[in-house]
Design a protein around this motif. Structure first.
Motif, short mmCIF file in Angstrom:
data_model
loop_
_atom_site.label_atom_id
_atom_site.label_comp_id
_atom_site.label_asym_id
_atom_site.label_seq_id
_atom_site.Cartn_x
_atom_site.Cartn_y
_atom_site.Cartn_z
N SER A 6 0.83 -1.20 0.00
CA SER A 6 0.00 0.00 0.00
C SER A 6 0.87 1.25 0.00
CB SER A 6 -0.92 0.01 1.22
OG SER A 6 -0.19 0.24 2.40
N GLN A 7 0.40 2.25 -0.73
CA GLN A 7 0.99 3.59 -0.72
C GLN A 7 2.47 3.61 -1.08
OE1 GLN A 7 -0.39 4.70 3.26
NE2 GLN A 7 -2.01 5.92 2.34
N ASN A 8 2.87 2.73 -1.99
CA ASN A 8 4.22 2.80 -2.55
C ASN A 8 4.18 3.68 -3.79
OD1 ASN A 8 5.52 0.70 -0.72
ND2 ASN A 8 3.82 -0.44 -1.59
N ALA A 9 5.24 4.44 -4.04
CA ALA A 9 5.17 5.51 -5.05
C ALA A 9 5.03 4.99 -6.47
CB ALA A 9 6.40 6.41 -4.93
N ALA A 10 5.74 3.91 -6.84
CA ALA A 10 5.70 3.46 -8.23
C ALA A 10 4.84 2.21 -8.40
CB ALA A 10 7.12 3.19 -8.74
N ASN A 11 5.22 1.12 -7.75
CA ASN A 11 4.50 -0.14 -7.91
C ASN A 11 4.43 -0.88 -6.57
OD1 ASN A 11 4.75 0.03 -10.95
ND2 ASN A 11 6.91 -0.24 -10.42
N GLY A 12 3.44 -1.76 -6.46
CA GLY A 12 3.49 -2.70 -5.36
C GLY A 12 4.58 -3.72 -5.61
N ILE A 13 4.45 -4.41 -6.75
CA ILE A 13 5.42 -5.44 -7.15
C ILE A 13 5.86 -5.15 -8.58
CG2 ILE A 13 5.78 -7.92 -7.48
CD1 ILE A 13 3.28 -8.36 -5.68
N ALA A 14 7.17 -5.24 -8.85
CA ALA A 14 7.68 -5.11 -10.22
C ALA A 14 8.46 -6.37 -10.57
CB ALA A 14 8.57 -3.88 -10.34
N ILE A 15 8.14 -6.96 -11.72
CA ILE A 15 8.82 -8.17 -12.19
C ILE A 15 9.43 -7.85 -13.55
CG2 ILE A 15 8.59 -10.63 -12.66
CD1 ILE A 15 7.76 -10.00 -9.84
N ALA A 16 10.77 -7.88 -13.65
CA ALA A 16 11.45 -7.39 -14.85
C ALA A 16 12.42 -8.44 -15.41
CB ALA A 16 12.21 -6.10 -14.52
N LYS A 17 13.00 -8.06 -16.55
CA LYS A 17 13.98 -8.89 -17.27
C LYS A 17 13.37 -10.28 -17.56
CE LYS A 17 16.88 -5.53 -17.38
NZ LYS A 17 17.05 -4.76 -18.62
N ASN A 18 14.09 -11.37 -17.21
CA ASN A 18 13.60 -12.70 -17.56
C ASN A 18 13.06 -13.44 -16.34
OD1 ASN A 18 13.14 -14.63 -19.61
ND2 ASN A 18 14.95 -15.78 -18.98
N SER A 19 12.53 -12.68 -15.38
CA SER A 19 12.07 -13.27 -14.13
C SER A 19 10.80 -14.09 -14.32
CB SER A 19 11.81 -12.18 -13.09
OG SER A 19 13.01 -11.51 -12.77
N LYS A 20 10.65 -15.06 -13.42
CA LYS A 20 9.42 -15.86 -13.37
C LYS A 20 8.85 -15.68 -11.97
CE LYS A 20 10.91 -19.27 -16.81
NZ LYS A 20 12.07 -18.49 -17.26
N GLY A 21 8.38 -16.75 -11.37
CA GLY A 21 7.93 -16.66 -10.00
C GLY A 21 6.45 -16.81 -9.83
N GLN A 22 6.05 -17.02 -8.57
CA GLN A 22 4.64 -17.18 -8.22
C GLN A 22 4.24 -16.00 -7.33
OE1 GLN A 22 3.68 -20.98 -6.50
NE2 GLN A 22 1.80 -20.23 -5.57
N ILE A 23 3.25 -15.24 -7.81
CA ILE A 23 2.75 -14.08 -7.07
C ILE A 23 1.32 -14.41 -6.69
CG2 ILE A 23 2.31 -11.60 -7.20
CD1 ILE A 23 4.41 -11.49 -9.44
N GLN A 24 1.10 -14.76 -5.43
CA GLN A 24 -0.19 -15.35 -5.07
C GLN A 24 -0.73 -14.76 -3.77
OE1 GLN A 24 -0.21 -19.59 -5.04
NE2 GLN A 24 -2.38 -19.76 -4.58
N GLY A 25 -2.02 -14.45 -3.80
CA GLY A 25 -2.73 -14.06 -2.58
C GLY A 25 -2.32 -12.72 -2.01
N ASN A 26 -1.72 -11.85 -2.84
CA ASN A 26 -1.30 -10.54 -2.36
C ASN A 26 -2.42 -9.52 -2.49
OD1 ASN A 26 1.77 -11.04 -1.98
ND2 ASN A 26 1.31 -11.86 -4.01
N THR A 27 -2.35 -8.47 -1.68
CA THR A 27 -3.28 -7.35 -1.78
C THR A 27 -2.49 -6.10 -2.12
OG1 THR A 27 -4.74 -8.33 -0.12
CG2 THR A 27 -4.99 -5.97 -0.55
#
Length: 540
Positions: free
Chosen positions: A157-178
């Protein structure tokens, strides 16, 4: 055998053994002695430079830093920033760096430094769970390189640019976040391909921004009540939002502009999502056997001129020569995104000096879309020049780029300069750059070649190498740094040469009409507006 160290910023001491009875005072000390299979348990309190922390805090492989997972890190505040040299994004201001198999759980993280990130994950596979990221000056979590994190059940909450940023060749599991009341909820760029499941994203500028050549998978997410769009897709990105064998299950509703805006060059196929088809723009096919479910509160939206935001173009290198990238018409510095292909008839002010002008049709359409404005005397002055500041304002109006590189302070753009915000936004979106002496020269006129380079780089346009190269009578005048961009812009039919098609006049100051037409042609290439016939559009 697993080992646990205890930390208490109030009662602890770094000369203690780190036991429950004799805790350390700082996370910094606990990390120094932690080895694989170690848990660092944090007591309630504030962890910052004043309490002895040294940032960034690097969590080694196999080490868990934990607070109170049940309460998402409430009363366990870690606030601070340190310099971290990223292999993919240069110097950064970071609170935590997570190495492979590291875990961060049940804490609250704030980074108040300029462009500060709460957690930095670079080519590692850590876990971030049940934590809160708030008031970071850039984003809560940034994953880059070949990262493959698990980001689970956090609050952003209330972060200036993004909550989460995923860049370049990243993968990952982003689950259950608000993600709520933050810049963009989730920003996915480059060739990243994370899986987003069961996330709740609301009251942000836009919910999910997907750019570059990203290929994320989205399942059972809710993106609602965002100021702009629920999901925005640009460049050559292609998210998986459902298939016949694996329906999307995403709910997009009640967003300010569009629930789904596809400004990419690809067709999106939606299967099994709850989306109001009247709040969708771009090439989207609803492959369900049933009609897309309307939003709970069906508000008629005969928007006079839909203004889709076209956020962040893929990060693209700017020319490495003193020649700055382009700048647009004197539109107001407020980012008013680009409109849909077929604008509905709207009463517009009829400009008095474009009726017989070669660019009149293009200018009229851009005025309807509220991308360019006339002057108070109802003129457009199509043959006047345009400054770099004015061009920055036009870029923001037309493309509303979101940031893909850190902000910069230009020595000749004071904070109270009328265009300071749009210049910064155009710079961070990779449309414009400054000069080697850290100046921007906002009042200098923009050159034609700079407009061309700006649009190609900012929008991430590519060329077909098999296509013959167009030659101009004044080919030799094209600066070396711009030759590839001129080829790409020619193939995309963005360049306009009036009155002589074979004269590029690359280093001549661009007129307001020329800038308007080239920006319009970039929108045509993105399928955002209908093409207008003109004998002055250069074709490959």
């Amino acid at each position: 055998m697993a080992k646990t160290f205890y930390v208490n910023p109030v009662t602890g001491s770094d000369t203690n053994l780190g036991s429950q009875q004799a805790p350390f005072k700082t996370i910094t000390q606990a990390l120094k002695v932690a080895t694989d299979n170690t848990k660092i348990q944090l007591a309630a309190g504030n962890y910052n430079a004043a309490s002895g922390e040294v940032f960034p805090l690097t969590i080694p492989s196999g080490v868990i830093v934990a607070g109170d997972e049940a309460n998402k890190g409430d009363r366990i505040l870690i606030e601070g920033s340190g310099n971290y040299l990223s292999r993919t994004f240069a110097g950064q201001n970071v609170t935590f760096v997570l190495l492979d198999k590291a875990e961060l759980r049940g804490v609250t993280v704030t980074n108040l430094a300029s462009r500060g990130s709460g957690v930095w994950i670079e080519s590692t596979a850590p876990t971030v769970a049940n934590s809160t990221f708030t008031n970071c000056k850039r984003e809560g979590v940034f994953a880059t390189g070949e990262a493959n994190p698990v980001i689970l059940s956090n609050v952003f909450s209330q972060n200036a640019a993004n909550g989460i940023a995923i860049a370049k060749n990243s993968k990952g599991q982003i689950q259950g976040n608000t993600c709520f009341k933050t810049g963009f909820g989730v920003a996915i760029s480059d060739t990243a391909s994370p899986t987003l499941i069961d996330n709740k994203i609301s009251e942000n500028r836009s919910g999910i921004i997907i750019s570059g050549n990203a290929r994320p998978v989205l399942r059972n997410n809710v993106s609602e009540n965002n100021t702009d769009d629920g999901i925005t897709v640009i460049a050559t990105a292609l998210p998986d939002i459902g298939s016949t064998n694996n329906p999307g299950g995403n709910t997009l509703r009640n967003n300010g502009k569009f629930d789904l805006q596809n400004a990419s060059s690809n067709k999106l196929v939606s299967v099994g999502n709850k989306i109001d088809a009247s709040k969708v723009t771009g090439n989207v096919e609803f492959a369900d056997s049933s009609v897309p479910t309307p939003t709970p509160t069906p508000t008629p939206t005969p928007t006079p001129i839909p203004t889709p935001t076209t956020p962040t173009p893929t990060p693209i290198p700017t020319p490495t020569t003193p020649t700055p990238t382009p700048i647009p018409t004197p539109t107001t510095p407020t980012p008013t995104p680009i409109p849909t292909p077929t604008p509905t008839p709207t009463p517009t002010i009829e400009l008095t000096d474009i009726s017989n002008h070669w660019a009149g049709g293009f200018i009229r359409e851009l005025v309807k879309l509220e991308i360019v404005n006339g002057f108070p005397d109802r003129t457009f002055k199509p043959d006047a020049t345009m400054t770099r500041a004015q061009y920055a304002a036009l870029l923001v109006k037309a493309f509303n780029p979101s940031p893909n590189r850190p902000a910069i302070k230009f020595k000749d753009v004071p904070a109270d300069f009328w265009a300071s915000k749009v210049i910064q936004q155009a710079y961070q979106g990779s449309f414009l750059s400054g000069f080697p002496d850290n100046s921007f020269s906002p009042n200098k006129n923009i050159q034609r070649v700079q407009v061309i380079v700006s649009l190609v780089n900012g929008l991430g346009l590519s060329a077909d190498s098999a296509t013959a190269i167009k030659t101009f009578d004044d080919q030799a005048k094209i600066p070396e740094y711009a030759k590839d961009e001129v080829i790409k812009a020619t193939q995309k039919e963005i360049i306009v040469n009036h009155p002589n098609l074979k004269q590029l006049n690359p280093t001549r100051d661009a007129t307001r009409a020329e800038v308007a037409v080239m920006v319009y042609q970039a929108l045509v290439d993105a399928n955002r507006v209908a093409a207008i016939d003109s004998p002055y559009i250069v074709t490959a």
